[in-house]
Design an enzyme around this catalytic site. Structure first.
Site, PDB file in Angstrom:
ATOM      1  CG  ASP A 107     -30.713  12.768  65.358  1.00 11.87           C
ATOM      2  OD1 ASP A 107     -31.235  13.585  64.571  1.00 11.87           O
ATOM      3  OD2 ASP A 107     -30.514  13.055  66.554  1.00 11.87           O
ATOM      4  CD  GLU A 167     -26.355   1.123  73.818  1.00  8.30           C
ATOM      5  OE1 GLU A 167     -27.322   1.868  73.602  1.00  8.30           O
ATOM      6  OE2 GLU A 167     -25.193   1.401  73.487  1.00  8.30           O
ATOM      7  CG  ASN A 179     -31.754   4.170  66.809  1.00 10.09           C
ATOM      8  OD1 ASN A 179     -32.685   3.431  66.496  1.00 10.09           O
ATOM      9  ND2 ASN A 179     -31.450   4.443  68.051  1.00 10.09           N
ATOM     10  CG  ASP A 230     -32.646   7.843  70.788  1.00  6.49           C
ATOM     11  OD1 ASP A 230     -32.308   6.651  70.892  1.00  6.49           O
ATOM     12  OD2 ASP A 230     -32.034   8.683  70.088  1.00  6.49           O
ATOM     13  CG  HIS A 231     -29.501   7.254  73.713  1.00  4.92           C
ATOM     14  ND1 HIS A 231     -28.591   6.247  73.875  1.00  4.92           N
ATOM     15  CD2 HIS A 231     -29.493   7.529  72.380  1.00  4.92           C
ATOM     16  CE1 HIS A 231     -28.049   5.934  72.707  1.00  4.92           C
ATOM     17  NE2 HIS A 231     -28.594   6.684  71.776  1.00  4.92           N
ATOM     18  CG  HIS A 287     -28.540   3.284  69.316  1.00  3.87           C
ATOM     19  ND1 HIS A 287     -29.121   4.372  69.893  1.00  3.87           N
ATOM     20  CD2 HIS A 287     -29.265   2.216  69.701  1.00  3.87           C
ATOM     21  CE1 HIS A 287     -30.155   3.965  70.623  1.00  3.87           C
ATOM     22  NE2 HIS A 287     -30.262   2.655  70.522  1.00  3.87           N
ATOM     23  N   GLY A 288     -26.462   4.878  65.992  1.00  5.62           N
ATOM     24  CA  GLY A 288     -25.336   5.493  65.288  1.00  5.62           C
ATOM     25  C   GLY A 288     -25.211   5.049  63.847  1.00  5.62           C
TER      26      GLY A 288
HETATM   27  P1  13P Z   1     -26.623   8.930  64.176  1.00  2.00           P
HETATM   28  O1  13P Z   1     -25.904  10.006  64.923  1.00  2.00           O
HETATM   29  O2  13P Z   1     -25.668   8.044  63.442  1.00  2.00           O
HETATM   30  O3  13P Z   1     -27.702   9.441  63.300  1.00  2.00           O
HETATM   31  O4  13P Z   1     -27.321   7.971  65.278  1.00  2.00           O
HETATM   32  C1  13P Z   1     -28.544   8.328  65.863  1.00  2.00           C
HETATM   33  C2  13P Z   1     -28.901   7.477  67.023  1.00  2.00           C
HETATM   34  O5  13P Z   1     -28.324   6.441  67.298  1.00  2.00           O
HETATM   35  C3  13P Z   1     -30.013   7.923  67.859  1.00  2.00           C
HETATM   36  O6  13P Z   1     -30.181   7.125  68.982  1.00  2.00           O
HETATM   37  O1  G3H Z   2     -28.290   9.317  69.837  1.00  2.00           O
HETATM   38  C1  G3H Z   2     -28.619  10.485  70.006  1.00  2.00           C
HETATM   39  C2  G3H Z   2     -29.477  11.231  69.067  1.00  2.00           C
HETATM   40  O2  G3H Z   2     -28.775  11.582  67.906  1.00  2.00           O
HETATM   41  C3  G3H Z   2     -30.128  12.385  69.762  1.00  2.00           C
HETATM   42  O3  G3H Z   2     -29.277  13.480  69.886  1.00  2.00           O
HETATM   43  O4  G3H Z   2     -29.515  14.206  72.265  1.00  2.00           O
HETATM   44  O5  G3H Z   2     -28.723  15.805  70.498  1.00  2.00           O
HETATM   45  O6  G3H Z   2     -31.121  15.060  70.579  1.00  2.00           O
HETATM   46  P1  G3H Z   2     -29.684  14.713  70.860  1.00  2.00           P
HETATM   47 ZN    ZN Z   3     -28.353   6.310  69.756  1.00  2.00          ZN
END
Ligand code: 13P
Ligand code: G3H
Ligand code: ZN
Length: 330
Positions: free
Chosen positions: A277, A145, A275, A93-94, A232-233
């Site tokens: 988290d 992205e 996504n 991720d990212h 995402h998000g």
């Molecule tokens: P949230 O913070 O909305 O759960 O998004 C997670 C995310 O985009 C991880 O890449």
């Molecule tokens: O988009 C980001 C994810 O929520 C991951 O967060 O870098 O704190 O693990 P983190």
């Molecule tokens: Zn993200």
């Protein structure tokens, strides 16, 4: 060099093809520890859903890259043991550099995101293309992205200028060769996705965020028919979890997420990966706070991490069934 194929993992190509055709989205759940991984696999096996296990660079540092790889391999065996061979991808991720993406590909990831959204359009293309060239030699899929989200990607809340520009998507996809594209249409990272000033309030005083820009999504779909789009998000920041956290000693103010109906609508479009988290963080924290507040003498971590795991599993099952539509698609 370890190939994800040796670990029993899948890349996202087939998953996305089916999801776009079937009008649903694959859950991409972030994980950092054993309980989260157990909850994700239990939930996805019980709902027969394909899943993307998502690891941020922060998670890799926290949990150790080698352990995470063996955990993903363990997840494949665990799903089988639970009685259902669901497709499981291990996704970075990212990713912010070619070196990090390469390192993940070389150590068993089946999919990587290269997030060049903070660079200029040309630099984003060059970096993404470099990652795609390496990844495709190993049959690993790549997410790029365009557009910038608020939250951890940017200190400021997304303004119109940071939404994905539909007129750029065809050139970006053609020049980079990416397998999927993350876009910015008003979602945002974290548990405070919008300021109260950007929201309205419903009759119960709960914050209601501005709607997602489905017009931008539609324009992108027109330009890239059938191409896999990623959001995402996309946590919904459940009010009951926030209230439980605050009731048992927490202090989360003005937390607000993306309403589930909007994600349900997005899942039926070309959006084929969503996504999540923050919702997992909220569910786990609410459970741990409640157990410890109600049982002040408890000091066995299994007695609070177990309920956190159960809460996560219920959350993920509900997402697969009611929001993403991925249940029954494994
Ligand atoms: P949230 O913070 O909305 O759960 O998004 C997670 C995310 O985009 C991880 O890449
Ligand atoms: O988009 C980001 C994810 O929520 C991951 O967060 O870098 O704190 O693990 P983190
Ligand atoms: Zn993200």
């Amino acid at each position: 060099m370890v190939s994800y194929k040796e670990l029993g993992l899948s890349n996202t190509k087939e998953m996305f093809k089916k999801a776009v055709a079937g009008g649903y989205a694959i859950p991409a759940y972030n994980f950092n520890n054993m309980e989260q991984m157990q909850a994700i696999i239990q939930a996805c096996v019980e709902t027969k859903s394909p899943v993307i296990l998502q690891v941020s660079s922060g998670a890799r540092k926290y949990a150790n890259a080698t352990l995470l790889r063996y955990m993903a391999q363990g997840a494949v065996a665990y799903a089988k043991e639970l009685g259902c061979e669901i497709p499981i991808a291990l996704h970075l991720d990212h990713g912010d550099s070619f070196e990090l993406c390469k390192d993940c590909i070389d150590s068993g990831f089946s999919s990587v995101m290269i997030d060049g959204s903070h660079h200029s359009f040309e630099e984003n293309i060059a970096l993404t293309k470099k990652v795609v060239e390496y990844a495709h030699q190993h049959d690993v899929t790549v997410e790029g992205e365009l557009g910038v989200l608020a939250g951890i990607e940017d200190e400021v809340v997304a303004e119109t200028s940071t939404y994905t520009r539909p007129e750029e998507v065809e050139e970006f996809v053609a020049k980079t060769g990416v397998d999927s594209l993350a876009i910015s249409i008003g979602t945002s990272h974290g548990a405070n996705k919008f300021t109260p000033a950007q929201c309205t309030r419903n009759a119960d005083g709960i914050l209601v965020p501005p709607p997602l820009r489905f017009d931008i999504l539609e324009e992108i779909e027109k330009r890239l028919p059938g191409f896999p789009i990623v959001l995402h998000g996309s946590s919904s920041v459940p009010v009951d979890k926030v209230q439980t956290i605050n009731k048992f000693g927490g202090s989360l103010k003005d937390a607000v997420g993306i309403p589930e109906e909007q994600l349900r609508k997005a899942s039926k479009s070309a959006v084929c990966k969503i996504n999540i988290d923050s919702d997992g963080r909220l569910a786990a924290t609410a459970a741990v706070r409640q157990v410890l507040a109600e049982n002040p003498g408890e000091f066995d971590p299994r007695k609070y991490l177990g309920p956190a795991r159960d809460a996560l599993k219920e959350l993920y099952k509900a997402k697969n069934i009611n929001v993403l539509g991925s249940a029954g698609k494994a």
